[in-house]
Design a protein around this motif. Structure first.
Motif, PDB file in Angstrom:
ATOM      1  N   ARG A 100      59.652-115.559  44.471  1.00  0.00           N
ATOM      2  CA  ARG A 100      58.380-114.829  44.458  1.00  0.00           C
ATOM      3  C   ARG A 100      57.186-115.781  44.562  1.00  0.00           C
ATOM      4  NH1 ARG A 100      56.235-109.460  43.711  1.00  0.00           N
ATOM      5  NH2 ARG A 100      53.998-109.847  43.821  1.00  0.00           N
ATOM      6  N   ARG A 101      57.219-116.884  43.803  1.00  0.00           N
ATOM      7  CA  ARG A 101      56.079-117.800  43.798  1.00  0.00           C
ATOM      8  C   ARG A 101      55.929-118.498  45.155  1.00  0.00           C
ATOM      9  NH1 ARG A 101      55.970-115.372  39.600  1.00  0.00           N
ATOM     10  NH2 ARG A 101      54.644-114.167  40.991  1.00  0.00           N
ATOM     11  N   VAL A 102      57.040-118.865  45.789  1.00  0.00           N
ATOM     12  CA  VAL A 102      56.958-119.528  47.099  1.00  0.00           C
ATOM     13  C   VAL A 102      56.389-118.564  48.138  1.00  0.00           C
ATOM     14  CG1 VAL A 102      58.288-120.532  48.996  1.00  0.00           C
ATOM     15  CG2 VAL A 102      58.764-121.212  46.639  1.00  0.00           C
ATOM     16  N   LEU A 103      56.896-117.331  48.183  1.00  0.00           N
ATOM     17  CA  LEU A 103      56.417-116.382  49.180  1.00  0.00           C
ATOM     18  C   LEU A 103      54.964-115.994  48.922  1.00  0.00           C
ATOM     19  CD1 LEU A 103      59.586-114.164  49.639  1.00  0.00           C
ATOM     20  CD2 LEU A 103      58.715-115.947  51.151  1.00  0.00           C
ATOM     21  N   GLU A 104      54.578-115.916  47.669  1.00  0.00           N
ATOM     22  CA  GLU A 104      53.162-115.679  47.366  1.00  0.00           C
ATOM     23  C   GLU A 104      52.293-116.803  47.913  1.00  0.00           C
ATOM     24  OE1 GLU A 104      52.610-115.172  43.194  1.00  0.00           O
ATOM     25  OE2 GLU A 104      52.731-112.990  43.292  1.00  0.00           O
ATOM     26  N   ALA A 105      52.751-118.045  47.724  1.00  0.00           N
ATOM     27  CA  ALA A 105      51.983-119.192  48.212  1.00  0.00           C
ATOM     28  C   ALA A 105      51.841-119.150  49.729  1.00  0.00           C
ATOM     29  CB  ALA A 105      52.647-120.501  47.779  1.00  0.00           C
ATOM     30  N   LEU A 106      52.804-118.523  50.404  1.00  0.00           N
ATOM     31  CA  LEU A 106      52.768-118.423  51.865  1.00  0.00           C
ATOM     32  C   LEU A 106      52.076-117.149  52.352  1.00  0.00           C
ATOM     33  CD1 LEU A 106      56.391-119.610  52.696  1.00  0.00           C
ATOM     34  CD2 LEU A 106      54.295-120.970  52.612  1.00  0.00           C
ATOM     35  N   GLY A 107      51.669-116.287  51.441  1.00  0.00           N
ATOM     36  CA  GLY A 107      51.011-115.046  51.837  1.00  0.00           C
ATOM     37  C   GLY A 107      51.938-113.991  52.384  1.00  0.00           C
ATOM     38  N   VAL A 108      53.242-114.075  52.081  1.00  0.00           N
ATOM     39  CA  VAL A 108      54.218-113.086  52.562  1.00  0.00           C
ATOM     40  C   VAL A 108      54.254-111.918  51.580  1.00  0.00           C
ATOM     41  CG1 VAL A 108      56.657-112.655  53.080  1.00  0.00           C
ATOM     42  CG2 VAL A 108      55.604-114.835  53.728  1.00  0.00           C
ATOM     43  N   THR A 109      54.042-110.693  52.055  1.00  0.00           N
ATOM     44  CA  THR A 109      54.016-109.518  51.184  1.00  0.00           C
ATOM     45  C   THR A 109      55.113-108.506  51.498  1.00  0.00           C
ATOM     46  OG1 THR A 109      52.424-108.394  52.631  1.00  0.00           O
ATOM     47  CG2 THR A 109      51.525-109.720  50.822  1.00  0.00           C
ATOM     48  N   GLN A 110      55.830-108.686  52.610  1.00  0.00           N
ATOM     49  CA  GLN A 110      56.946-107.802  52.922  1.00  0.00           C
ATOM     50  C   GLN A 110      58.073-108.600  53.566  1.00  0.00           C
ATOM     51  OE1 GLN A 110      56.498-103.684  54.230  1.00  0.00           O
ATOM     52  NE2 GLN A 110      54.322-104.059  54.583  1.00  0.00           N
ATOM     53  N   LEU A 111      59.292-108.152  53.332  1.00  0.00           N
ATOM     54  CA  LEU A 111      60.486-108.712  53.953  1.00  0.00           C
ATOM     55  C   LEU A 111      61.358-107.572  54.453  1.00  0.00           C
ATOM     56  CD1 LEU A 111      61.522-111.379  51.264  1.00  0.00           C
ATOM     57  CD2 LEU A 111      60.534-111.882  53.505  1.00  0.00           C
ATOM     58  N   TRP A 112      62.157-107.859  55.502  1.00  0.00           N
ATOM     59  CA  TRP A 112      63.126-106.901  56.012  1.00  0.00           C
ATOM     60  C   TRP A 112      64.532-107.471  55.822  1.00  0.00           C
ATOM     61  CZ3 TRP A 112      58.222-107.055  57.594  1.00  0.00           C
ATOM     62  CH2 TRP A 112      57.570-105.836  57.854  1.00  0.00           C
ATOM     63  N   PRO A 113      65.316-106.967  54.874  1.00  0.00           N
ATOM     64  CA  PRO A 113      66.688-107.453  54.684  1.00  0.00           C
ATOM     65  C   PRO A 113      67.564-107.101  55.885  1.00  0.00           C
ATOM     66  CG  PRO A 113      65.912-106.237  52.757  1.00  0.00           C
ATOM     67  CD  PRO A 113      64.945-105.972  53.858  1.00  0.00           C
ATOM     68  N   VAL A 114      68.365-108.075  56.325  1.00  0.00           N
ATOM     69  CA  VAL A 114      69.208-107.843  57.491  1.00  0.00           C
ATOM     70  C   VAL A 114      70.685-108.136  57.239  1.00  0.00           C
ATOM     71  CG1 VAL A 114      67.372-108.202  59.173  1.00  0.00           C
ATOM     72  CG2 VAL A 114      68.701-110.171  58.387  1.00  0.00           C
ATOM     73  N   ASP A 115      71.016-108.899  56.195  1.00  0.00           N
ATOM     74  CA  ASP A 115      72.412-109.290  56.002  1.00  0.00           C
ATOM     75  C   ASP A 115      72.589-109.824  54.585  1.00  0.00           C
ATOM     76  OD1 ASP A 115      75.058-109.733  56.606  1.00  0.00           O
ATOM     77  OD2 ASP A 115      74.720-111.637  57.630  1.00  0.00           O
ATOM     78  N   GLN A 116      73.835-109.826  54.128  1.00  0.00           N
ATOM     79  CA  GLN A 116      74.182-110.443  52.847  1.00  0.00           C
ATOM     80  C   GLN A 116      75.251-111.503  53.121  1.00  0.00           C
ATOM     81  OE1 GLN A 116      74.435-108.813  48.494  1.00  0.00           O
ATOM     82  NE2 GLN A 116      76.262-108.133  49.541  1.00  0.00           N
ATOM     83  N   ILE A 117      74.933-112.747  52.813  1.00  0.00           N
ATOM     84  CA  ILE A 117      75.833-113.862  53.138  1.00  0.00           C
ATOM     85  C   ILE A 117      76.971-113.933  52.140  1.00  0.00           C
ATOM     86  CG2 ILE A 117      75.954-116.378  53.399  1.00  0.00           C
ATOM     87  CD1 ILE A 117      72.963-116.163  54.328  1.00  0.00           C
TER      88      ILE A 117
END
Length: 409
Positions: free
Chosen positions: A344-361
């Motif tokens: 959460r903290r890394v994505l906040e620092a990058l300004g990312v507010t949404q993600l689209w899940p595509v796969d589970q490794i």
């Protein structure tokens, strides 16, 4: 009730990603600020359309309990939509503000059916006690990074919330729905034992059949049971929001490991053995914000981790400092982020507010895409075998010339 849409709430990002994959619907992950509830960047309300799930990370695990409860209450109020399913994800090790958030989630509903077991990770519930591979939670070291002692039971973790135990014999018997109704009629929230995924499927089906004013609260295992149930139910066919396409740029791969789990050292060692560069940062170095000296391997893999003893009381500040330290180099990289707080903290620092899940490794290691098509893999800190990071890296970098011993990257 139409069942082709789900709104799920989680208290951290890796749990939100796990839930999104478990629900089996096309969906989005929304990094919602607690004060905004479901409002994503730009003020738009992120509610699911038919055939879609929206999973909101409320980022509430580290908040004061009263603020965590308020964030849940705000999100439920904003997300009250006709014909959809509400789901609340909780930690299978009972971390976070379970009592406060459950009380807020139950407000305005007939009740909440609770099932925190996660059999795929060896976390079961019997007699109302969470077992970690057969050992009661309070007798393990699973809470080593917490500032409190682990609860002795689910009811203990829910102190202040009226509960009633639903034993395994009832979960597997013919009268489960009747039992749930009886407890709810008495104002008690049913806490269900479960040892297998089949047990969770029975619980999800019984609770779902009671109608939309009975809400589900549980681990990713219960989310998966709900997903299996919804997969058998037709929806009206409207298309969900499409995910971005992966970018074509050849990017570095940056692994940011902010977890205190002992297994992490061995996981990093496996990556280093195939040529990844490891940049360990001590708590003292992080307090000096060493962004000036941090660089990454241009076309290979770099792992940045916190090393040395970490006081639980200062862990949030250290993870925030870690995110600041990697922010500049992370902007042009694909990312692997271990630990929900770290992610959460890394994505906040990058300004990312949404993600689209595509796969589970592997279980809990969810591959998502950012709006600009970059890969982000999130994974709870407590998940994964020794080869977890290596498996993730190989999934993101499948070229045969990479990830072999002595590879020069």
């Amino acid at each position: 009730m139409s069942c082709g849409r789900v709104l799920a709430l989680a208290d951290d990002l890796s749990g939100a990603a796990e839930t999104a994959m478990a629900l089996r619907l096309p969906g989005r992950l929304v990094l919602g600020a607690p004060a905004r509830g479901l409002r994503a960047a730009g003020g738009s309300v992120a509610l699911p359309s038919s055939g879609e799930s929206v999973v909101v990370d409320l980022d509430s695990r580290q908040l004061p309990a009263v603020d965590a409860a308020r964030s849940v209450q705000t999100a439920v109020a904003a997300g009250a939509f006709h014909g959809g399913v509400l789901f609340k994800k909780v930690d299978s090790l009972l971390r976070g503000h379970l009592a406060a958030e459950t009380a807020a989630y139950a407000a305005g509903a007939r009740g909440v059916v609770i099932a925190p077991a996660l059999p795929v990770a060896g976390r079961t519930v019997r007699g109302g006690v969470v077992q970690l591979r057969g050992t009661p939670l309070h007798m393990t070291e699973a809470w080593r990074a917490e500032c409190r002692r682990p609860p002795r039971s689910v009811a203990h973790a829910l102190s202040g919330v009226p509960t009633a135990l639903v034993p395994l014999s009832v979960v597997r018997g013919p009268a489960l729905a009747d039992c749930l109704l009886a407890h709810l009629a008495q104002g008690r929230q049913p806490v269900c034992d479960a040892e297998t995924d089949d047990d969770l499927t029975l619980i999800a089906a019984a609770a779902y059949g009671l109608g939309p004013d009975v809400r589900l609260l549980g681990s990713g295992g219960l989310a998966a049971a709900l997903g299996r149930l919804l997969a058998r139910t037709p929806v009206d066919g409207r298309a969900a929001v499409p995910a971005p396409h992966p970018g074509t740029a050849r990017r570095p791969l940056l692994v940011v490991a902010g977890t205190a789990e002992p297994a992490l050292a061995a996981q990093i060692a496996q990556l280093a053995a195939v040529g990844a560069r490891h940049v360990p940062l001590s708590p003292g170095e992080l307090t000096l914000a060493p962004t000036g000296r941090l660089d990454i391997t241009p076309i290979g893999i770099t792992v940045v981790s916190i090393t040395g003893p970490v006081c639980p009381a200062s862990s949030r500040d250290l993870v925030t400092a870690l995110a600041a330290a990697v922010a500049d180099v992370a902007r042009d990289s694909d990312l692997v982020l271990t630990g929900g707080e770290t992610a959460r903290r890394v994505l906040e620092a990058l300004g990312v507010t949404q993600l689209w899940p595509v796969d589970q490794i592997h279980h809990g290691a969810v591959h998502s895409l950012t709006p600009d098509g970059r890969s982000v893999v999130t994974r709870p800190g407590s998940y994964g075998e020794t080869d977890s990071l290596l498996r993730i890296a190989r999934a993101l970098r499948p070229e045969p010339s990479h990830l072999v011993p002595s590879s020069p990257f």
